[in-house]
Enzyme design. Structure first.
Site, mmCIF file in Angstrom:
data_model
loop_
_atom_site.group_PDB
_atom_site.id
_atom_site.type_symbol
_atom_site.label_atom_id
_atom_site.label_comp_id
_atom_site.label_asym_id
_atom_site.label_seq_id
_atom_site.Cartn_x
_atom_site.Cartn_y
_atom_site.Cartn_z
ATOM 1 C CE LYS A 1 34.618 37.205 45.470
ATOM 2 N NZ LYS A 1 35.397 38.172 44.666
ATOM 3 C CB SER B 1 39.261 38.073 45.744
ATOM 4 O OG SER B 1 38.167 38.676 45.081
ATOM 5 C CB SER C 1 38.712 39.696 42.124
ATOM 6 O OG SER C 1 39.705 40.109 43.028
#
Lengths: 484, 98
Positions: free
Chosen positions: A78, A153, A177
Protein backbone atom coordinates in the site's frame (compact mmCIF):
# COMPACT_ATOMS: atom_id res chain seq x y z
CA UNK A 1 1.49 -22.81 -15.99
CA UNK A 2 -0.90 -20.30 -14.45
CA UNK A 3 1.42 -19.31 -11.66
CA UNK A 4 -1.07 -16.81 -10.27
CA UNK A 5 -3.48 -19.63 -9.52
CA UNK A 6 -1.06 -21.06 -6.95
CA UNK A 7 -1.48 -19.95 -3.37
CA UNK A 8 1.34 -17.92 -1.89
CA UNK A 9 2.37 -20.95 0.13
CA UNK A 10 2.47 -23.09 -3.01
CA UNK A 11 4.51 -20.42 -4.78
CA UNK A 12 7.03 -20.47 -1.96
CA UNK A 13 7.24 -24.26 -2.15
CA UNK A 14 7.56 -24.15 -5.94
CA UNK A 15 10.51 -21.78 -5.60
CA UNK A 16 12.13 -23.99 -2.97
CA UNK A 17 11.72 -27.06 -5.16
CA UNK A 18 13.05 -25.25 -8.25
CA UNK A 19 9.79 -25.79 -10.15
CA UNK A 20 10.07 -22.19 -11.34
CA UNK A 21 12.26 -19.19 -10.55
CA UNK A 22 11.42 -15.95 -8.83
CA UNK A 23 12.23 -14.11 -12.06
CA UNK A 24 9.59 -16.24 -13.85
CA UNK A 25 7.04 -15.71 -11.09
CA UNK A 26 7.73 -11.97 -10.85
CA UNK A 27 7.66 -11.50 -14.64
CA UNK A 28 4.37 -13.37 -14.76
CA UNK A 29 2.79 -10.89 -12.32
CA UNK A 30 4.38 -7.85 -14.00
CA UNK A 31 2.86 -8.98 -17.28
CA UNK A 32 -0.55 -9.39 -15.66
CA UNK A 33 -0.27 -5.90 -14.21
CA UNK A 34 0.62 -4.39 -17.59
CA UNK A 35 -2.12 -6.39 -19.34
CA UNK A 36 -4.94 -5.68 -16.90
CA UNK A 37 -4.35 -2.84 -14.46
CA UNK A 38 -5.57 -0.18 -16.86
CA UNK A 39 -9.08 -1.43 -16.01
CA UNK A 40 -8.62 -1.29 -12.24
CA UNK A 41 -6.04 1.43 -11.51
CA UNK A 42 -4.93 -0.56 -8.49
CA UNK A 43 -1.28 0.53 -8.68
CA UNK A 44 0.05 4.08 -8.32
CA UNK A 45 3.63 3.00 -9.04
CA UNK A 46 4.81 -0.27 -10.59
CA UNK A 47 8.43 -1.05 -9.74
CA UNK A 48 9.16 -3.62 -12.45
CA UNK A 49 12.91 -3.07 -12.84
CA UNK A 50 13.52 -3.16 -9.11
CA UNK A 51 11.33 -6.22 -8.76
CA UNK A 52 13.36 -8.15 -11.31
CA UNK A 53 16.61 -7.22 -9.56
CA UNK A 54 15.15 -8.47 -6.25
CA UNK A 55 13.89 -11.63 -7.97
CA UNK A 56 17.31 -12.35 -9.48
CA UNK A 57 18.92 -11.98 -6.08
CA UNK A 58 16.39 -14.42 -4.62
CA UNK A 59 17.12 -16.94 -7.36
CA UNK A 60 20.84 -16.64 -6.65
CA UNK A 61 20.20 -17.37 -2.98
CA UNK A 62 18.13 -20.44 -3.86
CA UNK A 63 20.98 -21.69 -6.08
CA UNK A 64 23.47 -21.27 -3.25
CA UNK A 65 21.08 -22.93 -0.80
CA UNK A 66 21.01 -19.74 1.27
CA UNK A 67 17.38 -18.79 0.80
CA UNK A 68 15.44 -16.50 3.15
CA UNK A 69 12.07 -17.43 4.78
CA UNK A 70 9.86 -15.71 2.16
CA UNK A 71 12.41 -15.61 -0.62
CA UNK A 72 11.33 -14.61 -4.10
CA UNK A 73 7.58 -14.31 -3.50
CA UNK A 74 6.07 -11.07 -4.89
CA UNK A 75 4.03 -8.63 -2.84
CA UNK A 76 2.36 -5.26 -3.46
CA UNK A 77 2.67 -2.55 -0.81
CA UNK A 78 0.00 0.00 0.00
CA UNK A 79 1.37 3.41 -0.92
CA UNK A 80 1.19 4.47 2.73
CA UNK A 81 4.35 2.47 3.60
CA UNK A 82 7.50 4.48 2.98
CA UNK A 83 9.97 2.85 0.63
CA UNK A 84 13.39 4.43 0.21
CA UNK A 85 14.17 5.19 -3.41
CA UNK A 86 10.57 4.67 -4.59
CA UNK A 87 8.05 7.49 -4.23
CA UNK A 88 5.40 7.21 -1.52
CA UNK A 89 2.30 9.30 -2.21
CA UNK A 90 -0.36 8.20 0.31
CA UNK A 91 -2.80 8.82 -2.56
CA UNK A 92 -2.36 12.57 -2.22
CA UNK A 93 -1.32 15.50 -4.39
CA UNK A 94 0.47 16.71 -1.26
CA UNK A 95 2.99 13.84 -1.55
CA UNK A 96 2.78 13.17 -5.28
CA UNK A 97 6.57 13.64 -5.66
CA UNK A 98 7.67 12.49 -2.22
CA UNK A 99 10.58 10.07 -1.95
CA UNK A 100 11.02 8.98 1.63
CA UNK A 101 14.62 9.06 2.84
CA UNK A 102 14.00 5.84 4.77
CA UNK A 103 11.87 2.69 4.55
CA UNK A 104 9.02 1.62 6.80
CA UNK A 105 9.69 -1.27 9.16
CA UNK A 106 6.99 -3.33 7.42
CA UNK A 107 8.74 -2.96 4.06
CA UNK A 108 12.18 -3.57 5.58
CA UNK A 109 11.12 -6.72 7.43
CA UNK A 110 9.52 -8.30 4.37
CA UNK A 111 12.42 -7.19 2.16
CA UNK A 112 14.88 -8.79 4.56
CA UNK A 113 12.94 -12.03 4.26
CA UNK A 114 13.32 -11.95 0.50
CA UNK A 115 9.94 -10.67 -0.68
CA UNK A 116 9.85 -8.97 -4.08
CA UNK A 117 7.96 -5.66 -4.29
CA UNK A 118 5.83 -5.40 -7.45
CA UNK A 119 4.76 -1.82 -6.75
CA UNK A 120 2.81 0.58 -4.58
CA UNK A 121 -0.96 0.30 -4.49
CA UNK A 122 -3.61 2.98 -4.86
CA UNK A 123 -5.60 4.09 -1.83
CA UNK A 124 -8.00 6.72 -0.57
CA UNK A 125 -6.10 9.94 0.10
CA UNK A 126 -4.28 9.60 3.45
CA UNK A 127 -6.36 6.44 4.02
CA UNK A 128 -9.54 8.48 4.45
CA UNK A 129 -12.40 6.84 2.61
CA UNK A 130 -14.35 3.64 2.14
CA UNK A 131 -14.56 3.48 -1.65
CA UNK A 132 -11.11 4.39 -2.98
CA UNK A 133 -12.68 7.33 -4.80
CA UNK A 134 -10.70 10.02 -2.95
CA UNK A 135 -7.27 9.16 -4.39
CA UNK A 136 -5.45 11.95 -6.24
CA UNK A 137 -4.39 9.21 -8.67
CA UNK A 138 -7.94 8.38 -9.65
CA UNK A 139 -10.50 5.89 -8.39
CA UNK A 140 -9.88 2.14 -8.23
CA UNK A 141 -12.49 -0.26 -9.56
CA UNK A 142 -13.65 -3.60 -8.26
CA UNK A 143 -12.40 -6.53 -10.39
CA UNK A 144 -15.71 -8.34 -9.84
CA UNK A 145 -17.48 -5.54 -11.73
CA UNK A 146 -15.62 -2.40 -12.71
CA UNK A 147 -18.70 -0.20 -12.22
CA UNK A 148 -18.44 -0.93 -8.51
CA UNK A 149 -16.01 0.35 -5.89
CA UNK A 150 -13.43 -1.99 -4.32
CA UNK A 151 -13.92 -0.44 -0.87
CA UNK A 152 -11.30 1.57 0.92
CA UNK A 153 -9.04 2.84 2.01
CA UNK A 154 -6.87 -0.15 0.98
CA UNK A 155 -8.83 -0.40 -2.29
CA UNK A 156 -5.78 -0.76 -4.55
CA UNK A 157 -4.37 -3.57 -2.42
CA UNK A 158 -7.69 -5.43 -2.42
CA UNK A 159 -8.30 -4.82 -6.11
CA UNK A 160 -4.88 -6.08 -7.25
CA UNK A 161 -5.01 -9.24 -5.11
CA UNK A 162 -8.57 -9.96 -6.20
CA UNK A 163 -7.59 -9.53 -9.87
CA UNK A 164 -4.58 -11.79 -9.15
CA UNK A 165 -2.13 -9.09 -10.15
CA UNK A 166 -0.27 -9.82 -6.90
CA UNK A 167 -0.45 -12.87 -4.62
CA UNK A 168 -0.81 -10.71 -1.51
CA UNK A 169 -0.65 -7.05 -0.48
CA UNK A 170 0.00 -5.01 2.62
CA UNK A 171 -2.80 -2.75 3.83
CA UNK A 172 -3.70 -0.56 6.81
CA UNK A 173 -6.84 -0.28 8.90
CA UNK A 174 -7.95 2.72 10.98
CA UNK A 175 -11.71 2.05 10.99
CA UNK A 176 -12.07 -0.88 8.59
CA UNK A 177 -9.70 -0.08 5.73
CA UNK A 178 -8.40 -3.66 5.49
CA UNK A 179 -11.56 -5.59 6.32
CA UNK A 180 -14.12 -3.58 4.33
CA UNK A 181 -12.27 -3.79 0.97
CA UNK A 182 -11.48 -7.45 1.69
CA UNK A 183 -15.22 -8.04 2.09
CA UNK A 184 -16.11 -6.12 -1.08
CA UNK A 185 -13.42 -7.86 -3.17
CA UNK A 186 -13.89 -11.43 -1.86
CA UNK A 187 -10.61 -11.62 0.07
CA UNK A 188 -9.23 -12.51 3.48
CA UNK A 189 -8.09 -9.34 5.25
CA UNK A 190 -6.65 -9.19 8.75
CA UNK A 191 -5.99 -6.25 11.04
CA UNK A 192 -3.94 -7.42 14.02
CA UNK A 193 -3.99 -6.15 17.61
CA UNK A 194 -2.93 -2.52 17.91
CA UNK A 195 0.85 -2.50 18.38
CA UNK A 196 1.57 -5.84 16.67
CA UNK A 197 2.81 -4.33 13.43
CA UNK A 198 5.19 -1.38 13.58
CA UNK A 199 3.83 1.96 12.43
CA UNK A 200 7.34 3.29 11.73
CA UNK A 201 7.31 4.68 8.22
CA UNK A 202 3.57 4.05 7.84
CA UNK A 203 2.17 7.50 7.12
CA UNK A 204 -0.01 8.49 10.07
CA UNK A 205 -3.75 9.16 9.87
CA UNK A 206 -5.09 8.54 13.41
CA UNK A 207 -2.25 7.26 15.54
CA UNK A 208 -4.26 5.54 18.28
CA UNK A 209 -6.27 3.58 15.69
CA UNK A 210 -3.95 2.92 12.69
CA UNK A 211 -2.65 -0.62 12.29
CA UNK A 212 -0.98 -2.45 9.41
CA UNK A 213 -2.00 -5.86 8.10
CA UNK A 214 -2.59 -7.78 4.87
CA UNK A 215 -5.17 -8.69 2.26
CA UNK A 216 -4.73 -12.22 0.94
CA UNK A 217 -6.58 -15.01 -0.84
CA UNK A 218 -6.71 -17.28 2.20
CA UNK A 219 -6.16 -17.36 5.94
CA UNK A 220 -3.09 -19.54 5.41
CA UNK A 221 -1.40 -16.99 3.13
CA UNK A 222 -2.38 -14.14 5.45
CA UNK A 223 -0.89 -15.96 8.47
CA UNK A 224 2.42 -16.49 6.70
CA UNK A 225 2.94 -12.84 5.79
CA UNK A 226 1.42 -11.26 8.90
CA UNK A 227 3.84 -13.29 10.96
CA UNK A 228 6.68 -11.95 8.83
CA UNK A 229 5.71 -8.31 9.34
CA UNK A 230 4.85 -8.42 13.07
CA UNK A 231 7.08 -8.01 16.08
CA UNK A 232 8.57 -5.41 18.39
CA UNK A 233 10.15 -2.35 16.81
CA UNK A 234 12.14 0.07 18.98
CA UNK A 235 11.48 2.77 16.36
CA UNK A 236 7.74 2.78 17.19
CA UNK A 237 6.99 3.79 20.78
CA UNK A 238 3.58 2.08 20.60
CA UNK A 239 4.98 -1.22 19.34
CA UNK A 240 4.20 -4.11 21.67
CA UNK A 241 7.24 -5.57 23.39
CA UNK A 242 6.51 -9.06 22.18
CA UNK A 243 8.21 -11.28 19.62
CA UNK A 244 6.47 -11.99 16.33
CA UNK A 245 3.65 -14.47 17.09
CA UNK A 246 3.68 -17.97 15.63
CA UNK A 247 0.57 -17.75 13.48
CA UNK A 248 0.85 -21.06 11.65
CA UNK A 249 1.31 -23.34 14.68
CA UNK A 250 -2.38 -23.63 15.65
CA UNK A 251 -3.78 -22.77 12.24
CA UNK A 252 -5.01 -26.27 11.40
CA UNK A 253 -6.28 -27.17 14.87
CA UNK A 254 -9.96 -27.99 15.29
CA UNK A 255 -12.31 -25.35 16.65
CA UNK A 256 -14.37 -28.06 18.37
CA UNK A 257 -15.84 -26.71 21.62
CA UNK A 258 -14.72 -23.14 21.02
CA UNK A 259 -17.24 -20.35 21.42
CA UNK A 260 -18.48 -17.79 18.91
CA UNK A 261 -20.31 -14.75 20.27
CA UNK A 262 -23.05 -13.06 18.26
CA UNK A 263 -23.55 -9.47 19.43
CA UNK A 264 -27.29 -9.01 19.60
CA UNK A 265 -26.98 -5.25 18.94
CA UNK A 266 -25.50 -5.99 15.50
CA UNK A 267 -28.19 -8.46 14.62
CA UNK A 268 -30.97 -6.09 15.67
CA UNK A 269 -29.94 -3.76 12.85
CA UNK A 270 -31.85 -3.77 9.61
CA UNK A 271 -29.72 -5.64 7.15
CA UNK A 272 -30.45 -6.83 3.64
CA UNK A 273 -31.85 -10.36 3.67
CA UNK A 274 -28.95 -11.70 1.59
CA UNK A 275 -26.49 -10.51 4.27
CA UNK A 276 -28.52 -12.14 7.00
CA UNK A 277 -28.76 -15.35 5.00
CA UNK A 278 -25.02 -15.55 4.29
CA UNK A 279 -24.20 -14.93 7.93
CA UNK A 280 -26.73 -17.56 9.07
CA UNK A 281 -25.17 -20.09 6.70
CA UNK A 282 -21.72 -19.29 8.06
CA UNK A 283 -23.01 -19.78 11.60
CA UNK A 284 -24.44 -23.17 10.58
CA UNK A 285 -21.07 -24.14 9.08
CA UNK A 286 -19.33 -23.24 12.31
CA UNK A 287 -21.88 -25.22 14.32
CA UNK A 288 -21.21 -28.24 12.13
CA UNK A 289 -17.50 -27.84 12.86
CA UNK A 290 -18.19 -28.10 16.56
CA UNK A 291 -18.24 -24.45 17.60
CA UNK A 292 -20.73 -23.30 20.19
CA UNK A 293 -22.82 -20.21 19.42
CA UNK A 294 -23.46 -17.78 22.27
CA UNK A 295 -25.36 -14.50 22.25
CA UNK A 296 -23.35 -11.62 23.68
CA UNK A 297 -24.16 -8.00 24.32
CA UNK A 298 -22.01 -5.03 23.34
CA UNK A 299 -24.43 -2.52 24.69
CA UNK A 300 -22.50 0.64 23.80
CA UNK A 301 -21.54 -0.52 20.31
CA UNK A 302 -23.93 1.93 18.64
CA UNK A 303 -21.79 4.78 19.93
CA UNK A 304 -18.84 3.56 17.85
CA UNK A 305 -19.50 5.61 14.71
CA UNK A 306 -19.76 9.03 16.42
CA UNK A 307 -16.80 8.18 18.70
CA UNK A 308 -14.72 7.29 15.67
CA UNK A 309 -15.69 10.40 13.73
CA UNK A 310 -14.50 12.57 16.60
CA UNK A 311 -11.30 10.73 17.53
CA UNK A 312 -10.05 9.93 14.02
CA UNK A 313 -10.45 13.49 12.65
CA UNK A 314 -9.02 14.97 15.87
CA UNK A 315 -5.89 12.84 15.57
CA UNK A 316 -5.72 13.43 11.82
CA UNK A 317 -5.91 17.20 12.25
CA UNK A 318 -2.83 16.99 14.48
CA UNK A 319 -0.94 14.46 12.32
CA UNK A 320 -1.58 16.27 9.04
CA UNK A 321 -0.40 19.62 10.38
CA UNK A 322 3.06 18.52 9.23
CA UNK A 323 2.10 19.15 5.60
CA UNK A 324 2.95 22.82 5.53
CA UNK A 325 4.71 23.24 2.19
CA UNK A 326 8.07 23.95 3.83
CA UNK A 327 10.11 20.79 4.32
CA UNK A 328 8.62 18.37 1.79
CA UNK A 329 5.58 17.84 -0.34
CA UNK A 330 3.49 20.22 -2.41
CA UNK A 331 3.83 24.01 -2.16
CA UNK A 332 1.47 26.53 -3.77
CA UNK A 333 2.74 28.92 -6.47
CA UNK A 334 4.02 32.38 -5.50
CA UNK A 335 2.97 32.62 -1.84
CA UNK A 336 2.76 36.28 -0.83
CA UNK A 337 3.61 35.63 2.82
CA UNK A 338 4.00 32.70 5.20
CA UNK A 339 0.28 32.55 6.07
CA UNK A 340 -0.65 32.49 2.41
CA UNK A 341 1.89 29.71 1.88
CA UNK A 342 0.28 27.54 4.58
CA UNK A 343 -3.33 28.34 3.72
CA UNK A 344 -3.09 27.82 -0.05
CA UNK A 345 -0.66 24.90 0.09
CA UNK A 346 -3.12 23.00 2.25
CA UNK A 347 -6.15 24.17 0.28
CA UNK A 348 -4.62 22.99 -3.00
CA UNK A 349 -2.65 19.98 -1.76
CA UNK A 350 -5.44 18.16 0.10
CA UNK A 351 -8.60 16.71 -1.42
CA UNK A 352 -12.16 17.39 -0.20
CA UNK A 353 -12.51 14.46 2.25
CA UNK A 354 -9.15 15.09 3.90
CA UNK A 355 -9.97 18.79 4.35
CA UNK A 356 -13.40 17.92 5.75
CA UNK A 357 -11.83 15.66 8.37
CA UNK A 358 -9.10 18.13 9.31
CA UNK A 359 -11.75 20.84 9.78
CA UNK A 360 -13.96 18.57 11.88
CA UNK A 361 -10.99 17.50 14.00
CA UNK A 362 -9.85 21.09 14.44
CA UNK A 363 -13.34 22.04 15.58
CA UNK A 364 -13.57 19.10 18.01
CA UNK A 365 -10.25 20.03 19.60
CA UNK A 366 -10.81 23.79 19.71
CA UNK A 367 -11.21 25.73 22.94
CA UNK A 368 -14.70 25.43 24.36
CA UNK A 369 -15.53 22.21 22.50
CA UNK A 370 -12.78 19.87 23.69
CA UNK A 371 -14.71 18.51 26.68
CA UNK A 372 -17.97 18.14 24.80
CA UNK A 373 -16.46 16.27 21.86
CA UNK A 374 -12.99 14.83 22.24
CA UNK A 375 -13.03 14.07 25.95
CA UNK A 376 -16.58 12.71 25.76
CA UNK A 377 -15.59 10.51 22.82
CA UNK A 378 -12.59 9.13 24.73
CA UNK A 379 -14.82 8.22 27.65
CA UNK A 380 -17.32 6.53 25.36
CA UNK A 381 -14.41 4.70 23.73
CA UNK A 382 -13.64 3.19 27.12
CA UNK A 383 -17.27 2.02 27.38
CA UNK A 384 -16.97 0.20 24.05
CA UNK A 385 -13.64 -1.36 25.08
CA UNK A 386 -15.20 -2.51 28.38
CA UNK A 387 -18.04 -4.19 26.49
CA UNK A 388 -15.50 -6.26 24.55
CA UNK A 389 -13.57 -7.16 27.71
CA UNK A 390 -16.78 -8.46 29.24
CA UNK A 391 -17.80 -10.37 26.12
CA UNK A 392 -14.43 -12.11 25.81
CA UNK A 393 -14.86 -13.57 29.27
CA UNK A 394 -17.35 -16.00 27.75
CA UNK A 395 -16.44 -16.34 24.04
CA UNK A 396 -13.36 -16.91 21.85
CA UNK A 397 -14.34 -14.75 18.88
CA UNK A 398 -17.18 -12.41 17.93
CA UNK A 399 -18.88 -12.87 14.57
CA UNK A 400 -20.79 -10.30 12.48
CA UNK A 401 -21.09 -9.15 8.89
CA UNK A 402 -18.04 -7.12 7.81
CA UNK A 403 -20.06 -4.63 5.77
CA UNK A 404 -23.75 -3.70 5.55
CA UNK A 405 -23.87 -5.14 2.02
CA UNK A 406 -21.86 -5.97 -1.11
CA UNK A 407 -19.95 -3.32 -3.06
CA UNK A 408 -21.83 -0.20 -4.19
CA UNK A 409 -21.54 1.62 -7.49
CA UNK A 410 -18.90 4.30 -7.97
CA UNK A 411 -20.35 7.72 -7.24
CA UNK A 412 -23.32 6.30 -5.35
CA UNK A 413 -22.32 7.56 -1.90
CA UNK A 414 -20.00 10.42 -2.79
CA UNK A 415 -22.47 13.20 -2.05
CA UNK A 416 -23.21 12.41 1.57
CA UNK A 417 -20.18 11.83 3.83
CA UNK A 418 -22.25 10.32 6.66
CA UNK A 419 -23.79 7.75 4.30
CA UNK A 420 -20.27 6.66 3.32
CA UNK A 421 -19.26 6.47 6.98
CA UNK A 422 -21.93 3.80 7.62
CA UNK A 423 -19.81 1.38 5.56
CA UNK A 424 -17.58 0.97 8.60
CA UNK A 425 -20.28 0.46 11.21
CA UNK A 426 -19.25 -3.16 11.92
CA UNK A 427 -15.50 -2.67 11.64
CA UNK A 428 -14.84 0.50 13.68
CA UNK A 429 -15.41 -1.03 17.16
CA UNK A 430 -12.32 -3.30 16.88
CA UNK A 431 -10.13 -0.27 16.14
CA UNK A 432 -11.54 1.64 19.10
CA UNK A 433 -10.71 -1.26 21.41
CA UNK A 434 -7.39 -2.06 19.66
CA UNK A 435 -8.52 -5.64 18.97
CA UNK A 436 -7.64 -7.91 16.03
CA UNK A 437 -10.25 -8.45 13.32
CA UNK A 438 -10.45 -10.50 10.16
CA UNK A 439 -12.83 -10.51 7.20
CA UNK A 440 -13.33 -13.70 5.18
CA UNK A 441 -15.56 -14.30 2.17
CA UNK A 442 -18.82 -16.04 3.11
CA UNK A 443 -21.25 -15.46 0.26
CA UNK A 444 -22.22 -13.47 -2.77
CA UNK A 445 -25.13 -11.47 -4.11
CA UNK A 446 -25.75 -10.54 -7.74
CA UNK A 447 -22.24 -11.66 -8.63
CA UNK A 448 -20.50 -9.59 -5.94
CA UNK A 449 -18.75 -11.10 -2.91
CA UNK A 450 -19.57 -10.52 0.74
CA UNK A 451 -17.54 -11.09 3.89
CA UNK A 452 -18.06 -11.93 7.52
CA UNK A 453 -15.98 -10.49 10.30
CA UNK A 454 -14.46 -12.21 13.29
CA UNK A 455 -13.07 -10.04 16.09
CA UNK A 456 -10.74 -11.62 18.63
CA UNK A 457 -9.43 -10.80 22.05
CA UNK A 458 -6.21 -8.83 22.35
CA UNK A 459 -3.18 -10.71 20.90
CA UNK A 460 -5.35 -13.59 19.65
CA UNK A 461 -4.67 -13.26 15.93
CA UNK A 462 -3.77 -16.95 15.96
CA UNK A 463 -7.29 -17.85 17.08
CA UNK A 464 -8.88 -15.64 14.39
CA UNK A 465 -6.77 -17.31 11.73
CA UNK A 466 -7.61 -20.74 13.13
CA UNK A 467 -11.35 -19.96 12.85
CA UNK A 468 -10.83 -18.58 9.34
CA UNK A 469 -8.76 -21.55 8.22
CA UNK A 470 -11.29 -23.98 9.63
CA UNK A 471 -14.09 -22.25 7.68
CA UNK A 472 -12.04 -22.09 4.50
CA UNK A 473 -11.16 -25.79 4.73
CA UNK A 474 -14.86 -26.56 4.59
CA UNK A 475 -16.18 -23.95 2.14
CA UNK A 476 -15.19 -22.59 -1.26
CA UNK A 477 -16.12 -18.92 -1.05
CA UNK A 478 -12.49 -17.81 -0.74
CA UNK A 479 -11.56 -19.77 -3.87
CA UNK A 480 -13.90 -17.77 -6.11
CA UNK A 481 -12.05 -15.18 -8.13
CA UNK A 482 -13.45 -12.66 -10.63
CA UNK A 483 -13.10 -13.21 -14.38
CA UNK A 484 -11.05 -10.28 -15.49
CA UNK B 1 -26.11 21.79 15.03
CA UNK B 2 -25.62 24.93 12.96
CA UNK B 3 -22.29 26.47 12.09
CA UNK B 4 -22.00 30.19 11.35
CA UNK B 5 -19.83 31.60 8.58
CA UNK B 6 -17.69 33.18 11.27
CA UNK B 7 -17.13 29.80 12.97
CA UNK B 8 -16.21 28.15 9.69
CA UNK B 9 -13.72 30.94 8.97
CA UNK B 10 -12.18 30.51 12.41
CA UNK B 11 -11.85 26.73 12.03
CA UNK B 12 -10.34 27.06 8.58
CA UNK B 13 -7.79 29.55 9.91
CA UNK B 14 -6.92 27.32 12.88
CA UNK B 15 -6.43 24.43 10.44
CA UNK B 16 -4.53 26.72 8.01
CA UNK B 17 -6.73 25.61 5.14
CA UNK B 18 -8.08 28.33 2.91
CA UNK B 19 -11.79 27.86 2.16
CA UNK B 20 -13.29 29.82 -0.71
CA UNK B 21 -16.45 31.80 0.11
CA UNK B 22 -18.43 30.09 -2.64
CA UNK B 23 -17.99 26.69 -1.02
CA UNK B 24 -19.07 27.88 2.45
CA UNK B 25 -22.67 26.76 2.22
CA UNK B 26 -22.00 23.25 0.90
CA UNK B 27 -19.13 22.68 3.32
CA UNK B 28 -21.17 23.95 6.24
CA UNK B 29 -23.94 21.52 5.34
CA UNK B 30 -21.50 18.59 5.25
CA UNK B 31 -19.86 19.54 8.52
CA UNK B 32 -23.22 20.05 10.20
CA UNK B 33 -24.29 16.55 9.13
CA UNK B 34 -21.20 15.13 10.78
CA UNK B 35 -21.62 17.23 13.92
CA UNK B 36 -25.21 16.04 14.22
CA UNK B 37 -23.91 12.49 14.31
CA UNK B 38 -21.93 13.42 17.44
CA UNK B 39 -25.07 14.26 19.40
CA UNK B 40 -25.71 10.53 19.87
CA UNK B 41 -22.92 10.52 22.46
CA UNK B 42 -24.88 12.81 24.78
CA UNK B 43 -27.06 9.87 25.78
CA UNK B 44 -24.16 7.86 27.18
CA UNK B 45 -23.54 8.08 30.92
CA UNK B 46 -19.80 8.55 31.33
CA UNK B 47 -19.84 10.16 34.77
CA UNK B 48 -17.71 7.42 36.36
CA UNK B 49 -15.57 6.58 33.32
CA UNK B 50 -11.98 7.65 32.68
CA UNK B 51 -11.04 8.83 29.23
CA UNK B 52 -9.35 6.20 27.05
CA UNK B 53 -6.66 7.98 25.12
CA UNK B 54 -5.07 4.89 23.69
CA UNK B 55 -5.73 1.15 23.28
CA UNK B 56 -2.50 0.26 25.06
CA UNK B 57 -1.78 1.11 28.64
CA UNK B 58 1.85 1.94 27.96
CA UNK B 59 4.32 4.20 29.59
CA UNK B 60 6.65 6.06 27.30
CA UNK B 61 9.57 3.73 26.54
CA UNK B 62 13.06 5.10 27.11
CA UNK B 63 16.41 4.19 25.62
CA UNK B 64 20.06 5.03 26.20
CA UNK B 65 20.98 8.52 25.06
CA UNK B 66 23.10 7.42 22.14
CA UNK B 67 23.25 8.77 18.62
CA UNK B 68 21.38 6.36 16.36
CA UNK B 69 20.64 8.56 13.36
CA UNK B 70 23.41 9.77 11.14
CA UNK B 71 23.29 13.24 9.66
CA UNK B 72 21.56 13.11 6.29
CA UNK B 73 20.81 16.75 5.71
CA UNK B 74 21.29 16.68 1.95
CA UNK B 75 19.08 13.62 1.61
CA UNK B 76 16.33 15.27 3.65
CA UNK B 77 16.54 18.55 1.77
CA UNK B 78 15.97 16.78 -1.56
CA UNK B 79 12.23 16.70 -0.91
CA UNK B 80 11.95 20.37 0.04
CA UNK B 81 10.15 22.71 -2.38
CA UNK B 82 12.70 25.52 -1.91
CA UNK B 83 16.24 25.28 -0.54
CA UNK B 84 19.24 27.61 -0.42
CA UNK B 85 22.62 26.98 1.24
CA UNK B 86 21.23 24.00 3.12
CA UNK B 87 18.26 25.96 4.49
CA UNK B 88 14.50 25.72 3.87
CA UNK B 89 13.36 28.88 2.14
CA UNK B 90 9.99 30.50 3.00
CA UNK B 91 8.54 33.97 2.35
CA UNK B 92 9.65 36.68 4.74
CA UNK B 93 8.11 36.05 8.16
CA UNK B 94 8.96 39.20 10.14
CA UNK B 95 8.10 42.60 8.67
CA UNK B 96 10.16 45.72 9.25
CA UNK B 97 13.17 47.46 7.90
CA UNK B 98 16.33 45.52 7.39
Amino acid sequence: MDLHKLSLKEQLEGLKNSEFTSVELTSHYLKRISDHDEKFNSFITVTGDNALIQAQAADERYKKDKSLPLDGVPIAHKDIFCTKGVRTTCGSKMLSNFEAPYSSTVYTKLDEQGMVMLGKTNMDEFAMGSSNETSYFGPVSNPWDTEYVPGGSSGGSASCVSAELAPIATATDTGGSIRQPASLCGLTGIKPTYGRVSRYGMIAFASSLDQGGVVARSAEDAALILEGMSGHDPKDSTSLKLPSPDLTKNLKNSIQGMKIGLPKEFFEKDMPSYVEQSIQEAIETYKSLGAEIVEVSLKNINLSLPIYYIIAPAECSANLSRYDGVRYGYRCEDPKDIEDLYMRTREEGFGAEVKRRILIGTYALSAGFYDAYYLKAQKCRQLVANDFTNAFESVDVILSPTTPGTAFKAGEKSDDPTEMYLQDIFTIPANLAGLPGISIPCGEHDGLPLGMQLVGNSLEEDKLLQFAYSYQSNTDWHKKMPNI
Amino acid sequence: MALSDKELKEISYLARINVKEESFSSLKKELEQILTLFEELNEADTSSIDAMSHPLDLSQPTRKDEVTEENQRDELLKNAPSVKSGLFIVPKVIDGEA
